[in-house]
Scaffold this active site. Structure first.
Site, PDB file in Angstrom:
ATOM      1  N   LYS A 161       0.869  -1.077  -0.381  1.00 49.24           N
ATOM      2  CA  LYS A 161      -0.007  -0.377  -0.341  1.00 49.24           C
ATOM      3  C   LYS A 161       1.324   1.291  -0.338  1.00 49.24           C
ATOM      4  CE  LYS A 161      -1.945  -0.831   3.953  1.00 49.24           C
ATOM      5  NZ  LYS A 161      -1.653  -2.014   3.897  1.00 49.24           N
TER       6      LYS A 161
ATOM      7  N   ARG B 227      -9.486   0.523   9.537  1.00 47.11           N
ATOM      8  CA  ARG B 227      -9.077  -0.635   9.700  1.00 47.11           C
ATOM      9  C   ARG B 227      -9.254  -2.153  10.106  1.00 47.11           C
ATOM     10  NH1 ARG B 227      -3.470   0.135   9.046  1.00 47.11           N
ATOM     11  NH2 ARG B 227      -2.005  -1.502   9.525  1.00 47.11           N
TER      12      ARG B 227
ATOM     13  N   ARG C  54      11.808  -6.165   4.440  1.00 44.95           N
ATOM     14  CA  ARG C  54      11.475  -3.930   4.557  1.00 44.95           C
ATOM     15  C   ARG C  54      12.291  -3.198   5.076  1.00 44.95           C
ATOM     16  NH1 ARG C  54       5.346  -2.477   5.006  1.00 44.95           N
ATOM     17  NH2 ARG C  54       5.867  -2.477   6.728  1.00 44.95           N
TER      18      ARG C  54
ATOM     19  N   ARG D 147      12.042  -1.061  10.792  1.00 48.66           N
ATOM     20  CA  ARG D 147      10.876  -1.016  11.855  1.00 48.66           C
ATOM     21  C   ARG D 147      11.104  -2.317  12.972  1.00 48.66           C
ATOM     22  NH1 ARG D 147       5.002   0.580   8.122  1.00 48.66           N
ATOM     23  NH2 ARG D 147       4.028  -0.748   9.652  1.00 48.66           N
TER      24      ARG D 147
ATOM     25  N   ARG E 246       0.698  -8.772  13.418  1.00 48.79           N
ATOM     26  CA  ARG E 246      -0.600  -7.898  12.584  1.00 48.79           C
ATOM     27  C   ARG E 246      -1.324  -8.709  11.279  1.00 48.79           C
ATOM     28  NH1 ARG E 246       4.897  -5.198  11.233  1.00 48.79           N
ATOM     29  NH2 ARG E 246       3.568  -4.127   9.351  1.00 48.79           N
TER      30      ARG E 246
HETATM   31  P1  ADP Z   1       1.219  -1.927   7.899  1.00 46.81           P
HETATM   32  O1  ADP Z   1       0.218  -1.704   6.898  1.00 46.81           O
HETATM   33  O2  ADP Z   1       2.356  -2.528   7.444  1.00 46.81           O
HETATM   34  O3  ADP Z   1       1.323  -3.099   9.662  1.00 46.81           O
HETATM   35  P2  ADP Z   1       1.762   0.929   8.699  1.00 46.81           P
HETATM   36  O4  ADP Z   1       2.568   1.304   9.031  1.00 46.81           O
HETATM   37  O5  ADP Z   1      -0.120   1.128   8.603  1.00 46.81           O
HETATM   38  O6  ADP Z   1       2.034  -1.083   8.983  1.00 46.81           O
HETATM   39  O7  ADP Z   1       1.030   0.793  10.667  1.00 46.81           O
HETATM   40  C1  ADP Z   1       1.631   0.298  11.427  1.00 46.81           C
HETATM   41  C2  ADP Z   1       0.557   0.390  13.030  1.00 46.81           C
HETATM   42  O8  ADP Z   1       0.103   0.987  13.195  1.00 46.81           O
HETATM   43  C3  ADP Z   1      -0.250  -1.165  12.533  1.00 46.81           C
HETATM   44  O9  ADP Z   1       0.663  -1.919  13.401  1.00 46.81           O
HETATM   45  C4  ADP Z   1      -0.988  -0.490  14.170  1.00 46.81           C
HETATM   46  O10 ADP Z   1      -0.968  -0.762  15.135  1.00 46.81           O
HETATM   47  C5  ADP Z   1      -1.117   0.900  13.794  1.00 46.81           C
HETATM   48  N1  ADP Z   1      -2.426   1.428  13.161  1.00 46.81           N
HETATM   49  C6  ADP Z   1      -2.134   2.299  11.524  1.00 46.81           C
HETATM   50  N2  ADP Z   1      -3.479   2.544  11.859  1.00 46.81           N
HETATM   51  C7  ADP Z   1      -4.193   1.873  12.576  1.00 46.81           C
HETATM   52  C8  ADP Z   1      -5.769   2.541  12.487  1.00 46.81           C
HETATM   53  N3  ADP Z   1      -5.900   2.659  10.849  1.00 46.81           N
HETATM   54  N4  ADP Z   1      -6.308   1.774  13.777  1.00 46.81           N
HETATM   55  C9  ADP Z   1      -5.804   1.671  14.089  1.00 46.81           C
HETATM   56  N5  ADP Z   1      -4.205   1.286  14.291  1.00 46.81           N
HETATM   57  C10 ADP Z   1      -3.739   1.768  13.617  1.00 46.81           C
END
Ligand code: ADP
Length: 319
Positions: free
Chosen positions: A13, A88, A127, A164, A175
């Site tokens: 994404k 999400r 990554r 990360r 996750r």
């Molecule tokens: P990825 O999609 O690779 O897990 P992101 O950078 O989108 O990575 O998100 C990292 C972390 O941030 C998630 O594992 C979660 O803890 C938090 N996070 C991101 N977006 C949301 C969301 N919309 N709602 C709740 N937590 C979120």
């Protein structure tokens, strides 16, 4: 265009959002990035978010929704935006709908980026991101030389790469489970609204961008005439539908529940996809273009053995 990119961690994404930003001139809104920035600054919100993030859980809805509300009030979203990592879960999706209805700016497209479980694992563990410009690389799939030669636009030096903290194997598994439980239901949610497009998000990054552009064009074509007029013009036309990749359509329909070895063999065979497979791929994409509802595919995830029973139970419960 107002776009949501939906997909598991590692589905690309972020990478594809960066490309859409360049191509369409609309901002990427990544809740992950916003949260990481808050964590880095040590704001009260960041402190609250950090624990959930580090353990692979979702951050509280209240925090995320507050951030999104603020971000969508900024002037640069007037011509559209790409939401990456939000919504999400169903509560967030409902809240987004309500917020966008208030702003009279409904979503134009939700694109689900479909990637198999093993590939997700491989992508995430390799990554690395640049600490200065945020560019994302994969040390398992990109030649080291290429990464070393790519200069950071912020510093003019080689990128300062880091992994990360939530990209460790254990947290990644968590996750992916959270994605299955909380985020996957959004596929049906948006399918029912008729704005879902699904693309095969495995393969060459450039090809995936082409599929994505194709899906966005299909979504724009579905809109009523009045809305179509209001949609911002694309900076470059034609490119998106130039190529119809075939290999993964064949690979995935054949993949089923194969062992890793069988899967590799299947993938190799798929690479030699015949014209028949290409035609099949083209037919599927046309179907997707005609109706977001036809984009159904088998579930992406191949859960590891120990997770399987939980996943099965969840599916059973859902039925
Ligand atoms: P990825 O999609 O690779 O897990 P992101 O950078 O989108 O990575 O998100 C990292 C972390 O941030 C998630 O594992 C979660 O803890 C938090 N996070 C991101 N977006 C949301 C969301 N919309 N709602 C709740 N937590 C979120």
């Amino acid at each position: 265009m107002r776009i949501v990119l939906l997909g598991a961690p590692g589905s690309g994404k972020g990478t594809q959002s960066q490309r859409l930003v360049k191509e369409h001139g609309i901002p990427q809104i990544s809740t992950g990035d916003l949260l990481r920035a808050a964590v880095a600054k040590g704001t009260p919100l960041g402190v609250r978010a950090k624990e959930a993030m580090d353990s692979g859980k979702l951050v509280e809805d209240e925090i995320v929704l507050g951030m999104i509300r603020e971000r969508l009030a900024e002037p640069d979203v007037a011509n559209g935006f790409i939401l990456d990592g939000f919504p999400r879960n169903l509560l967030q999706a409902d809240a987004l709908d309500a917020l966008l209805a208030e702003l009279d700016q409904p979503l134009d497209a939700v694109v689900q980026m479909d990637v198999e479980y093993d590939e997700l694992m491989r992508r995430i563990s390799g990554r690395r991101s640049c600490a200065d410009c945020g560019a994302v690389f994969n040390v398992l799939t990109s030649p080291a030389e290429q990464i070393a030669n790519d200069k950071c636009p912020k510093t003019g030096e080689p990128h300062k790469l880091f992994q990360r903290p939530d990209d460790t194997e254990e947290t990644v598994a968590k996750r992916l489970q959270v994605y299955e439980d909380k985020t996957r239901p959004l596929i049906d949610f948006y399918r029912q609204k008729g704005i879902l497009q699904t693309i095969d998000a495995e393969g060459d990054v450039e090809e995936i961008t082409e599929r994505l552009e194709e899906a966005l064009q299909a979504a724009a074509g579905r809109k009523p005439a009045a809305k179509r007029k209001a949609a911002p013009a694309k900076k470059s036309g034609g490119k998106a539908s130039a190529k119809v990749p075939a290999k993964k359509t064949a690979a995935k329909s054949a993949a089923g529940k194969k062992t890793a070895a069988k899967k590799a063999a299947g993938k190799a065979a798929a690479k030699k996809a015949t014209g028949k497979a290409a035609a099949k791929g083209a037919r599927r994409r046309t179907a997707v273009a005609k109706s977001g509802r036809k984009a159904k595919k088998a579930p992406v995830r191949r859960a590891p053995a120990k997770k399987k029973s939980a996943a099965k139970k969840a599916r059973k419960r859902a039925r």
